[in-house]
Design an enzyme around this catalytic site. Structure first.
Site, mmCIF file in Angstrom:
data_model
loop_
_atom_site.group_PDB
_atom_site.id
_atom_site.type_symbol
_atom_site.label_atom_id
_atom_site.label_comp_id
_atom_site.label_asym_id
_atom_site.label_seq_id
_atom_site.Cartn_x
_atom_site.Cartn_y
_atom_site.Cartn_z
ATOM 1 N N THR A 121 0.627 -1.163 -0.101
ATOM 2 C CA THR A 121 -0.424 0.293 0.474
ATOM 3 C C THR A 121 0.984 1.239 0.036
ATOM 4 O O THR A 121 2.005 1.695 0.499
ATOM 5 C CB THR A 121 -0.843 0.137 1.870
ATOM 6 N N ASP A 122 0.419 2.461 -0.517
ATOM 7 C CA ASP A 122 1.050 3.845 -0.639
ATOM 8 C C ASP A 122 1.418 4.169 1.403
ATOM 9 O O ASP A 122 1.579 5.101 1.434
ATOM 10 C CB ASP A 122 -0.061 5.117 -0.959
ATOM 11 N N GLU A 123 -0.096 3.500 2.084
ATOM 12 C CA GLU A 123 -0.088 3.952 3.453
ATOM 13 C C GLU A 123 1.595 3.954 4.131
ATOM 14 O O GLU A 123 1.737 4.215 5.059
ATOM 15 C CB GLU A 123 -1.592 3.544 3.824
ATOM 16 N N TYR A 147 -1.745 -0.316 11.825
ATOM 17 C CA TYR A 147 -2.207 -1.531 9.473
ATOM 18 C C TYR A 147 -1.115 -0.923 8.591
ATOM 19 O O TYR A 147 -0.042 -1.453 8.235
ATOM 20 C CB TYR A 147 -3.034 -0.741 9.622
ATOM 21 N N LYS A 151 2.774 -3.304 7.343
ATOM 22 C CA LYS A 151 2.969 -3.861 6.387
ATOM 23 C C LYS A 151 4.518 -3.475 5.263
ATOM 24 O O LYS A 151 4.442 -3.736 4.515
ATOM 25 C CB LYS A 151 1.486 -2.775 5.139
HETATM 26 P P1 NAD Z 1 -9.486 -7.073 2.463
HETATM 27 O O1 NAD Z 1 -9.648 -7.466 3.574
HETATM 28 O O2 NAD Z 1 -11.105 -7.062 1.801
HETATM 29 O O3 NAD Z 1 -9.156 -9.493 1.412
HETATM 30 C C1 NAD Z 1 -8.048 -10.071 2.692
HETATM 31 C C2 NAD Z 1 -8.295 -10.627 2.084
HETATM 32 O O4 NAD Z 1 -7.896 -11.924 3.242
HETATM 33 C C3 NAD Z 1 -9.651 -11.650 3.320
HETATM 34 O O5 NAD Z 1 -9.901 -12.796 1.982
HETATM 35 C C4 NAD Z 1 -9.259 -12.476 4.325
HETATM 36 O O6 NAD Z 1 -10.377 -13.408 4.484
HETATM 37 C C5 NAD Z 1 -7.971 -12.476 3.610
HETATM 38 N N1 NAD Z 1 -6.947 -12.926 5.407
HETATM 39 C C6 NAD Z 1 -6.435 -12.308 6.063
HETATM 40 N N2 NAD Z 1 -5.803 -13.036 6.993
HETATM 41 C C7 NAD Z 1 -5.321 -13.909 6.558
HETATM 42 C C8 NAD Z 1 -4.389 -14.837 6.520
HETATM 43 N N3 NAD Z 1 -3.972 -14.923 8.312
HETATM 44 N N4 NAD Z 1 -4.203 -16.115 6.249
HETATM 45 C C9 NAD Z 1 -5.313 -16.051 4.825
HETATM 46 N N5 NAD Z 1 -6.126 -15.288 4.396
HETATM 47 C C10 NAD Z 1 -6.156 -14.362 5.202
HETATM 48 O O7 NAD Z 1 -8.324 -6.844 1.621
HETATM 49 P P2 NAD Z 1 -8.644 -5.823 0.083
HETATM 50 O O8 NAD Z 1 -8.854 -4.628 0.450
HETATM 51 O O9 NAD Z 1 -8.830 -7.114 -0.450
HETATM 52 O O10 NAD Z 1 -6.650 -5.730 0.536
HETATM 53 C C11 NAD Z 1 -5.560 -6.941 -0.202
HETATM 54 C C12 NAD Z 1 -4.721 -6.400 -0.713
HETATM 55 O O11 NAD Z 1 -4.118 -5.315 -0.887
HETATM 56 C C13 NAD Z 1 -3.636 -6.277 1.241
HETATM 57 O O12 NAD Z 1 -2.398 -6.977 1.108
HETATM 58 C C14 NAD Z 1 -4.141 -4.959 1.404
HETATM 59 O O13 NAD Z 1 -2.433 -4.102 2.529
HETATM 60 C C15 NAD Z 1 -3.642 -4.250 0.060
HETATM 61 N N6 NAD Z 1 -4.029 -2.897 -0.187
HETATM 62 C C16 NAD Z 1 -5.235 -2.657 -0.542
HETATM 63 C C17 NAD Z 1 -5.727 -0.883 -0.583
HETATM 64 C C18 NAD Z 1 -7.434 -1.446 -0.679
HETATM 65 O O14 NAD Z 1 -7.774 0.371 -0.943
HETATM 66 N N7 NAD Z 1 -7.882 -2.204 -0.606
HETATM 67 C C19 NAD Z 1 -4.557 -0.179 -1.241
HETATM 68 C C20 NAD Z 1 -3.596 -1.210 -1.749
HETATM 69 C C21 NAD Z 1 -2.761 -2.478 -0.941
HETATM 70 O O1 TDX Z 2 -16.958 5.640 7.691
HETATM 71 C C1 TDX Z 2 -16.047 6.197 7.199
HETATM 72 N N1 TDX Z 2 -16.007 7.694 7.140
HETATM 73 C C2 TDX Z 2 -14.972 8.083 6.942
HETATM 74 O O2 TDX Z 2 -14.770 9.339 6.957
HETATM 75 C C3 TDX Z 2 -15.192 5.196 6.714
HETATM 76 C C4 TDX Z 2 -14.919 4.494 6.895
HETATM 77 C C5 TDX Z 2 -13.786 6.749 6.618
HETATM 78 N N2 TDX Z 2 -13.877 6.806 6.517
HETATM 79 C C6 TDX Z 2 -12.614 7.901 5.946
HETATM 80 C C7 TDX Z 2 -11.358 7.848 6.649
HETATM 81 C C8 TDX Z 2 -10.048 8.175 5.432
HETATM 82 O O3 TDX Z 2 -9.518 9.479 5.044
HETATM 83 O O4 TDX Z 2 -12.751 8.300 4.498
HETATM 84 C C9 TDX Z 2 -11.266 7.698 3.614
HETATM 85 C C10 TDX Z 2 -11.232 6.768 3.323
HETATM 86 O O5 TDX Z 2 -10.926 4.926 4.283
HETATM 87 P P1 TDX Z 2 -10.959 3.971 4.262
HETATM 88 O O6 TDX Z 2 -11.855 3.568 3.829
HETATM 89 O O7 TDX Z 2 -10.996 3.104 6.039
HETATM 90 O O8 TDX Z 2 -9.225 3.667 3.737
HETATM 91 P P2 TDX Z 2 -8.236 4.233 3.850
HETATM 92 O O9 TDX Z 2 -8.059 4.179 5.172
HETATM 93 O O10 TDX Z 2 -7.715 5.014 2.852
HETATM 94 O O11 TDX Z 2 -7.521 2.629 3.964
HETATM 95 C C11 TDX Z 2 -7.194 2.093 2.668
HETATM 96 O O12 TDX Z 2 -6.740 2.424 1.207
HETATM 97 C C12 TDX Z 2 -5.477 2.161 1.183
HETATM 98 C C13 TDX Z 2 -7.606 0.780 2.511
HETATM 99 O O13 TDX Z 2 -8.337 0.170 3.073
HETATM 100 C C14 TDX Z 2 -6.313 0.021 3.042
HETATM 101 O O14 TDX Z 2 -5.963 -1.307 2.881
HETATM 102 C C15 TDX Z 2 -5.111 0.171 1.876
HETATM 103 O O15 TDX Z 2 -3.740 0.345 2.160
#
Ligand code: NAD
Ligand code: TDX
Length: 339
Positions: A121-123, A147, A151
């Site tokens: 992630t970019d975080e 988190y 990562k």
């Molecule tokens: P998500 O939470 O939707 O899915 C995570 C999956 O991993 C789930 O299916 C869960 O059951 C599985 N999991 C969790 N713990 C586990 C374990 N111990 N063993 C096996 N499986 C396990 O997450 P996502 O949003 O799909 O993110 C996927 C990846 O991309 C993550 O590594 C996250 O850090 C990265 N990422 C997410 C975003 C975003 O915006 N969602 C952005 C950048 C990077």
């Molecule tokens: O109810 C809400 N109200 C609100 O204002 C929620 C759930 C979020 N927010 C804000 C917090 C953040 O500024 O919205 C923005 C986005 O929040 P999230 O959807 O929780 O995402 P973020 O915390 O930015 O992280 C996401 O992007 C990077 C993913 O969850 C991560 O897994 C990924 O790495």
């Protein structure tokens, strides 16, 4: 290729499984997923007979080693991914994101795998002030909450396995994703579901936090480009197409798309350690991989709101908790699927 996709029942992982099977039907796909609250086998319902699905934990060394014997490439998505949960239960983030990644790396090294792609992630880069600067591959790591700290630790282990043991790794650091199968705890799907149900949407703090939104299909294409054209040992930053908006601007777009007015906004207490702004400069991916995002935010949000409308049954099963029963019926196993 014989791919192991970890976390393939989650949001991005399941989109990647669909994307890969569609574009590389000759490849063998195994999914390893623990089916935590975020994992939903229904996300893979339409392809369940085209993949091998293993319910298990990436920290389970014996299981992971037995699976990778038949694999040449790992694409590693599995993680605890929600910032709000990380503040409440940091330990599970350390366990899955750090120990789990280490276990997969060790299995890949000791079984001579051809590629380990780590989805990050970019975080990990921390945060930016409003209106100035971008993250790129040279930005120093500076995570500010648990988190991204977990990562970042995982990213360091991935790089260390390349330098120390020669493991063929690549890493992608991507911005905020949205699209189909997004679990309704993250802002976009939560707000779409609330608004459809006539509930208010909780905007944290002043609502002026900025995210760089990428449609999940663009992210999947980016990972594909890295797997096919990326240089071993390299990191690639992936971001959205002109999609940097504040949470308030995003909320207003969702209000318009769902036919609601601003009385549905509820300002609530801020998230602890809330990062002000993320923004990605994806020049390297564009010049080296010929990749760039194609879906702009307005088109992507419109399609996403429509997807949630077309998949009300999927939403209802999650909101009621029934979704966790699907594995039991599909595989006939009588075990608890709660966390
Ligand atoms: P998500 O939470 O939707 O899915 C995570 C999956 O991993 C789930 O299916 C869960 O059951 C599985 N999991 C969790 N713990 C586990 C374990 N111990 N063993 C096996 N499986 C396990 O997450 P996502 O949003 O799909 O993110 C996927 C990846 O991309 C993550 O590594 C996250 O850090 C990265 N990422 C997410 C975003 C975003 O915006 N969602 C952005 C950048 C990077
Ligand atoms: O109810 C809400 N109200 C609100 O204002 C929620 C759930 C979020 N927010 C804000 C917090 C953040 O500024 O919205 C923005 C986005 O929040 P999230 O959807 O929780 O995402 P973020 O915390 O930015 O992280 C996401 O992007 C990077 C993913 O969850 C991560 O897994 C990924 O790495």
């Amino acid at each position: 290729m014989k791919l192991l996709i970890t976390g393939g029942a989650g949001f991005i992982g399941s989109n990647f499984v669909h994307y890969w099977l569609k574009n590389h039907p000759e490849d063998e796909v195994t999914v390893l997923d623990k089916l935590t609250y975020a994992g939903n086998l229904r996300n893979l319902e339409t392809v369940v007979d085209k993949i091998k699905f293993v319910k298990g934990d990436i920290c389970d060394r014996e299981l992971v080693f037995s699976i990778v014997k038949d694999i040449d490439t790992i694409v590693h998505f599995a993680a605890e991914s929600h910032n709000d949960r990380a503040a409440m239960d940091p330990e599970s983030f350390v366990r899955t994101n750090v120990l789990g990644t280490f276990t997969l790396l060790d299995a890949a090294r000791l079984n001579g795998l051809k590629r380990f792609h780590h989805v990050s992630t970019d975080e990990v880069f921390g945060h930016l002030p409003l209106g100035a600067g971008f993250f790129n591959e040279n930005t120093p790591y500076a995570p500010r909450s648990t988190y991204p700290a977990s990562k970042a630790a995982a990213d360091h282990f991935v790089r260390a396995y390349h330098i120390t043991f020669g493991l063929p790794v690549t890493i992608s650091n991507c911005s905020n994703n949205y699209g189909p199968y997004h679990f309704p705890e993250k802002i976009i799907p939560l707000f779409i579901c609330n608004l459809k149900e006539g509930k208010k949407v909780p905007v944290y703090g002043d609502g002026l936090y900025v995210r760089d939104w990428i449609h999940v299909e663009d992210h999947c294409r980016g990972i594909e480009a890295i797997l096919l054209k990326g240089k071993i040992g390299e990191t690639y930053c992936l971001g959205g197409k002109d999609s940097e908006v504040s949470n308030l601007e995003l909320t207003k777009k969702l209000l318009a798309l769902t036919g609601r007015d601003e009385s549905f906004i509820e300002y609530v207490k801020d998230r602890p350690g809330h990062d002000r702004r993320y923004s990605i400069d994806y020049t390297k991916a564009k010049s080296e991989l010929d990749w760039e995002p194609r879906i702009n935010l307005d088109d992507g949000l419109k399609a996403t709101v429509q997807w949630y409308a077309d998949n009300q049954a999927w939403v209802d099963k999650i909101r009621s908790g029934v979704y966790q029963e699907y594995y039991k019926r599909q595989y006939g196993k009588d075990e608890s699927l709660t966390l």
